[in-house]
Design an enzyme around this catalytic site. Structure first.
Site, PDB file in Angstrom:
ATOM      1  N   GLU A 251     -26.094  16.265  39.702  1.00 46.06           N
ATOM      2  CA  GLU A 251     -27.415  15.782  39.210  1.00 46.06           C
ATOM      3  C   GLU A 251     -28.643  14.966  40.885  1.00 46.06           C
ATOM      4  O   GLU A 251     -29.503  15.093  40.383  1.00 46.06           O
ATOM      5  CB  GLU A 251     -27.646  14.605  38.898  1.00 46.06           C
ATOM      6  CG  GLU A 251     -27.175  14.530  37.353  1.00 46.06           C
ATOM      7  CD  GLU A 251     -26.459  13.355  36.969  1.00 46.06           C
ATOM      8  OE1 GLU A 251     -25.130  12.537  37.352  1.00 46.06           O
ATOM      9  OE2 GLU A 251     -27.264  12.921  35.679  1.00 46.06           O
TER      10      GLU A 251
ATOM     11  N   ARG B  55     -29.102   3.646  34.026  1.00 47.74           N
ATOM     12  CA  ARG B  55     -29.281   4.083  35.502  1.00 47.74           C
ATOM     13  C   ARG B  55     -30.272   3.868  36.145  1.00 47.74           C
ATOM     14  O   ARG B  55     -30.790   3.906  36.894  1.00 47.74           O
ATOM     15  CB  ARG B  55     -28.824   4.936  35.319  1.00 47.74           C
ATOM     16  CG  ARG B  55     -28.243   5.941  36.231  1.00 47.74           C
ATOM     17  CD  ARG B  55     -27.918   7.247  36.013  1.00 47.74           C
ATOM     18  NE  ARG B  55     -26.713   7.148  36.071  1.00 47.74           N
ATOM     19  CZ  ARG B  55     -25.115   7.317  36.849  1.00 47.74           C
ATOM     20  NH1 ARG B  55     -26.420   7.253  38.242  1.00 47.74           N
ATOM     21  NH2 ARG B  55     -23.967   7.674  37.293  1.00 47.74           N
TER      22      ARG B  55
HETATM   23  N1  MTE Z   1     -25.420  23.012  37.036  1.00 46.52           N
HETATM   24  C1  MTE Z   1     -25.798  24.595  35.714  1.00 46.52           C
HETATM   25  N2  MTE Z   1     -26.092  26.101  36.158  1.00 46.52           N
HETATM   26  N3  MTE Z   1     -25.950  23.842  34.503  1.00 46.52           N
HETATM   27  C2  MTE Z   1     -26.112  22.489  33.564  1.00 46.52           C
HETATM   28  O1  MTE Z   1     -26.306  22.426  33.269  1.00 46.52           O
HETATM   29  N4  MTE Z   1     -25.886  20.334  34.592  1.00 46.52           N
HETATM   30  C3  MTE Z   1     -26.165  19.042  35.642  1.00 46.52           C
HETATM   31  C4  MTE Z   1     -25.246  19.427  36.096  1.00 46.52           C
HETATM   32  N5  MTE Z   1     -25.195  21.512  36.829  1.00 46.52           N
HETATM   33  C5  MTE Z   1     -25.704  21.526  34.704  1.00 46.52           C
HETATM   34  C6  MTE Z   1     -25.681  21.931  36.051  1.00 46.52           C
HETATM   35  C7  MTE Z   1     -26.335  18.179  34.941  1.00 46.52           C
HETATM   36  S1  MTE Z   1     -26.606  16.609  34.041  1.00 46.52           S
HETATM   37  C8  MTE Z   1     -24.520  17.444  35.575  1.00 46.52           C
HETATM   38  S2  MTE Z   1     -24.076  15.812  35.028  1.00 46.52           S
HETATM   39  C9  MTE Z   1     -23.525  17.943  35.789  1.00 46.52           C
HETATM   40  O2  MTE Z   1     -23.834  19.309  36.388  1.00 46.52           O
HETATM   41  C10 MTE Z   1     -22.123  18.247  35.394  1.00 46.52           C
HETATM   42  O3  MTE Z   1     -20.805  19.059  36.358  1.00 46.52           O
HETATM   43  P1  MTE Z   1     -20.478  18.443  37.149  1.00 46.52           P
HETATM   44  O4  MTE Z   1     -20.130  17.043  37.400  1.00 46.52           O
HETATM   45  O5  MTE Z   1     -19.075  19.221  37.438  1.00 46.52           O
HETATM   46  O6  MTE Z   1     -21.129  18.154  38.425  1.00 46.52           O
HETATM   47  N1  LUZ Z   2     -23.056   6.383  32.648  1.00 48.89           N
HETATM   48  C1  LUZ Z   2     -23.697   7.507  33.331  1.00 48.89           C
HETATM   49  C2  LUZ Z   2     -23.751   7.675  30.774  1.00 48.89           C
HETATM   50  O1  LUZ Z   2     -24.172   7.130  34.209  1.00 48.89           O
HETATM   51  N2  LUZ Z   2     -23.408   8.877  33.035  1.00 48.89           N
HETATM   52  C3  LUZ Z   2     -23.632   9.648  31.986  1.00 48.89           C
HETATM   53  O2  LUZ Z   2     -23.854  10.951  31.685  1.00 48.89           O
HETATM   54  C4  LUZ Z   2     -23.557   9.031  30.911  1.00 48.89           C
HETATM   55  N3  LUZ Z   2     -22.515   9.346  29.209  1.00 48.89           N
HETATM   56  C5  LUZ Z   2     -22.848   8.246  28.245  1.00 48.89           C
HETATM   57  C6  LUZ Z   2     -22.702   7.384  28.504  1.00 48.89           C
HETATM   58  N4  LUZ Z   2     -22.963   6.900  29.996  1.00 48.89           N
HETATM   59 MO1  MOS Z   3     -25.637  14.961  33.108  1.00 45.63          MO
HETATM   60  S1  MOS Z   3     -27.573  14.312  32.293  1.00 45.63           S
HETATM   61  O1  MOS Z   3     -24.973  13.039  33.386  1.00 45.63           O
HETATM   62  O2  MOS Z   3     -25.248  16.036  31.610  1.00 45.63           O
END
Ligand code: MTE
Ligand code: LUZ
Ligand code: MOS
Length: 770
Positions: A721, A318
């Site tokens: 993210e 990524r």
């Molecule tokens: N928001 C809260 N409140 N707590 C979390 O742990 N994790 C983040 C984001 N937002 C997180 C958050 C991360 S790293 C990701 S990948 C996404 O939420 C995952 O959830 P989604 O795919 O439903 O957005």
């Molecule tokens: N790829 C990605 C991944 O883009 N996001 C992720 O969180 C992930 N996790 C595992 C393997 N590939």
């Molecule tokens: Mo989020 S770093 O893809 O859990």
């Protein structure tokens, strides 16, 4: 998806997180709040004090003799395979013959109370033979010590292009790691059942992986292990792979003793034992023309992978796929180096390598601007991806949804960016101690797991005869509002009130073989799967209604908790009852796979992303040149959420991600000593942002009228993210302020995090006369 489906329940912008009140009143239940079962054992880990050592022997007899201590277990007690690797193989749940970082678990102590276990840990005698550790990125690189084969993304002929370019620059930059600092540390409770069954409550983003890890370590099939999670108290990627270790060790104790066993890490144990965001060092070489257009570029991205690969290959891929950010780089080589070090294995963290990739390209554009006496914004403008041409990424994906120019122009116009810059010039001319800086940050973030196989999801929906609906899917709730969004989807499908939908814990026996809730794709994937399940049930209900009303199926309409046909109507509950009487199933499993994805991990090319999420931020900062302290004074954000499923939740995600990104780039600093011991393992030494660090003027706008061009669930876009990277504007603004502290002829030397200490050093250097 046709337009008729392109609606969300009536007042979707008024729906709040289903647990909002429970979160703030303390009523939301986390694993450690569950009522204790009789005979539950508490586990504390014995960890290595050395960064690299052979484990010659472990003697738990003294500890076992203590009151309350029930078991001391090591890798030797594992009957299955001591391997919890998420992508590769050979990554033990607990160190066996060799300890590879300070904090590496080498034994577990289980006792009746936590305090008994905590004290007994000190009595476990481990005989180590110390080995030379490799701690730094540069040292691992020199030894060519990697956790997997280094990957490279290439497009065109960068060497030739750089040689031919009018200008050429080299440089380096680095960014630090980040602890997840979720409020709920890692925890698992394992409850043994009949035969070899094991029920595991795990604070995990990835129940299926925890299930696999437990089954592998115990040597039982997957169908013997059930993993459940209602919610996590924050995860941020830190609970994608790490909880598998915790769950496996809790299950090991439960299986050996026949008693329920809980492993809950204290804050400092969590910080020392579990992985964090990867820190990176970058070297770059770039050739460009008179105007600053990049002709050829070569970037080395060196990550601290830690002792094992874990998710590093996904993260680094990524980074390589976000080293372009929003810019067309027709001749590019991005070289990745997953450096194997005797430090805790780094892991997923919001942005998953994307933020690191963007840091370096933005630094390069700033360098080019400095060299040509142009602003960063001017250099960006001529390098932005085009819409019809200049739209192929270095990894070979054609971008079809680029809106970055409009987005940036719109926000800059809206806030009078040029006027603000002039006001800052004036302020800086009048002040020598305080200096202001301002910067924008455009973000393009690829949505989908970059391993195509992971882009799938399942759901399970039941309608009961009273019209209430039970919803389950493979996604997990970590505070991001996924459960609310998916419930909205089902409520919309049935056209019933959201209160009618019962949100339930994620369980591997309800929806199997799931992916982690990660890559921001939770609602894209699980929303679609739940929509599929609901629509199957709905189709059967439509048939029953048509027969009941003597109408044709396309005359049946679901509207506001009722079903209409001809001149008659039934309540949703009445139709549910009639569907049961007609002996039609009121239950369905749904499934979704994201279409048209490709990725070749060997050549690092393909079209790994279904679409991109875009955003732009502008941040204004002030630094105190005498102390190095800084403040973000004002931030404006314009973020693309497609057609937002839930604007309230999305605002929260944007705010939270931005502030979390600010923390990474300004105050959160991980410090290791020269023996590889983490010195910053608690809130007293590791500074996460507090409420007073939030910009006092913080304006967030979600882009209007911007349905996703791809047929995602109700044309929404992922949001979890992408906004984290908007915080890079703060770091760039701080660099701008440092530059303006001098005479403007020098480029600041300031890595991330830009702590007060780092800023003070950079200011001192820029003001030095030499
Ligand atoms: N928001 C809260 N409140 N707590 C979390 O742990 N994790 C983040 C984001 N937002 C997180 C958050 C991360 S790293 C990701 S990948 C996404 O939420 C995952 O959830 P989604 O795919 O439903 O957005
Ligand atoms: N790829 C990605 C991944 O883009 N996001 C992720 O969180 C992930 N996790 C595992 C393997 N590939
Ligand atoms: Mo989020 S770093 O893809 O859990």
């Amino acid at each position: 998806m046709d337009d008729a489906q392109n609606i969300v329940g009536a007042a979707h912008d008024k729906i709040q997180h289903d647990s909002a009140v429970k979160h703030v009143t303390g009523k939301a239940l986390y694993i450690d709040d569950m009522p204790s079962l009789p005979n539950t054992l508490q586990i504390v880990l014995v960890t290595s004090p050395l960064a690299h050592a052979n484990i010659k022997s472990i003697d738990g007899s003294l500890a076992l003799a203590e009151v309350g201590v029930v078991a001391v277990l090591t890798a030797k007690d594992i009957e299955g395979h001591n391997d919890i690797a998420p992508i590769f193989a050979g990554e033990p749940a607990i160190a066996d013959k060799v300890a590879e970082y300070v904090g590496h678990p080498v034994a577990v102590v289980a006792a009746e109370t936590y305090d008994q276990a905590f004290q007994a840990v000190k009595l476990v005698k481990v005989d180590y033979e110390e080995l030379e550790p490799v701690l730094l990125i540069k040292d691992a690189l020199a030894k060519e010590q990697f956790t997997y084969t280094p990957p490279t993304v290439t497009q065109g002929d960068p060497d030739k292009a750089m040689d031919a370019a009018a200008h050429r620059l080299q440089g380096e930059v680095a960014c630090g790691g980040q602890d997840h600092f979720y409020l709920e540390a890692n925890v698992a409770l394992a409850v043994p059942g009949e035969d070899k069954d094991m029920m595991v409550y795990s604070s995990t983003q990835h129940p299926t992986e925890a299930q696999h890890g437990v089954s592998r370590v115990l040597g039982v099939p997957s169908n013997a292990v059930t993993v459940e999670v209602r919610r996590m108290g924050g995860a941020f990627g830190g609970k994608e792979s790490q909880p598998t270790i915790i769950a496996a060790l809790a299950a090991l104790v439960a299986s050996k003793t026949g008693q329920p066993a809980k492993l809950r890490l204290r804050r400092d144990a969590d910080m020392i034992i579990t992985g964090k965001r990867h820190d990176f060092e970058f070297d770059y070489d770039v050739g460009f023309d008179e105007e600053g257009r990049i002709e050829g570029i070569d970037i080395a991205m060196m990550m601290r992978s830690g002792n094992v690969a874990d998710l590093s290959s996904g993260v680094l891929a990524r980074s390589l796929c976000h080293g372009d950010n929003c810019y067309y780089l027709k001749n590019a080589r991005f070289r990745g180096y997953p450096c194997k070090t005797n430090t805790v294995s780094n892991t997923a963290f919001r942005g998953f390598g994307g933020p690191q990739g963007m840091i370096v390209i933005e630094t390069i554009l700033e360098h080019i601007g400095h060299h040509l006496s142009k602003s960063l914004d001017e250099i960006r403008k001529i390098n932005f991806y085009g819409t019809e041409d200049r739209n192929v990424t270095p990894y070979g994906q054609t971008i079809t949804d680029n809106i970055i120019v409009e987005l940036t122009d719109c926000l800059m116009g809206e806030i009078n960016y040029e006027g603000r810059k002039k006001a800052i010039d004036k302020f800086n001319a009048e002040n020598s101690t305080l200096k202001k800086g301002i910067a924008a940050m455009p973000v393009k973030f690829g949505i989908s797991f970059n391993m195509p196989a992971l882009n799938q999801a399942g759901a399970l929906v039941h309608v009961y005869t009273d019209g209430s609906v039970h919803l389950n899917h493979g996604g997990t709730e970590m505070g991001q509002g996924l459960f609310t969004k998916v419930a909205q989807v089902v409520a919309t499908a049935f056209q019933v009130d959201i209160d009618n939908i019962k949100i339930s814990s994620t369980r591997t026996d309800k929806v199997p073989n799931t992916s982690a809730t990660a890559a921001s794709a939770g609602s894209d994937l699980n929303g679609m799967a739940a929509f599929d399940a609901a629509n199957q049930i709905k189709a059967r209900m439509v048939g029953v209604a048509a027969r009941h009303f003597g109408a044709s199926e396309d005359e049946i309409e679901f509207r506001q908790n009722r079903i209409y046909g001809g001149n008659e109507s039934l309540s949703f509950a009445e139709l549910a009852q009639k569907t049961w009487e007609a002996r039609e199933s009121l239950s369905a499993t749904g499934f979704y796979q994201t279409p048209d994805l490709s990725w070749d991990p060997i050549t690092c090319s393909g079209s790994p992303f279904y679409y991109f999420s875009y955003g732009v931020s502008i941040s204004e900062v002030v630094i105190d040149t005498l102390t190095g302290e800084s403040r973000t004074l004002r931030t404006d954000i314009l973020q693309d959420c497609g057609k937002s499923l839930n604007p309230r939740v999305d605002y929260g995600q944007i705010e939270g991600a931005y502030v979390q990104g600010m923390g990474w780039l300004t105050s959160e600093e991980l410090v290791w000593n020269d023996k590889g011991r983490l010195l910053t393992h608690g809130p007293s030494t590791y500074k996460i942002p507090g409420s007073r660090d939030v910009p006092p003027e913080f304006n967030i706008h979600i882009l209007d009228d911007a349905p996703n061009r791809m047929p995602t669930i109700f044309r929404s876009k992922a949001i979890g993210e992408p906004p984290l990277m908007l915080a890079i504007s703060v770091w760039l603004a701080l660099r701008d302020a440092v530059k303006r502290s001098g005479d403007g002829t020098k480029l600041p030397k300031l890595n991330a995090p830009a702590t007060p200490e780092a800023i003070l050093k950079a200011v001192t250097e820029i003001r030095a006369v030499n």
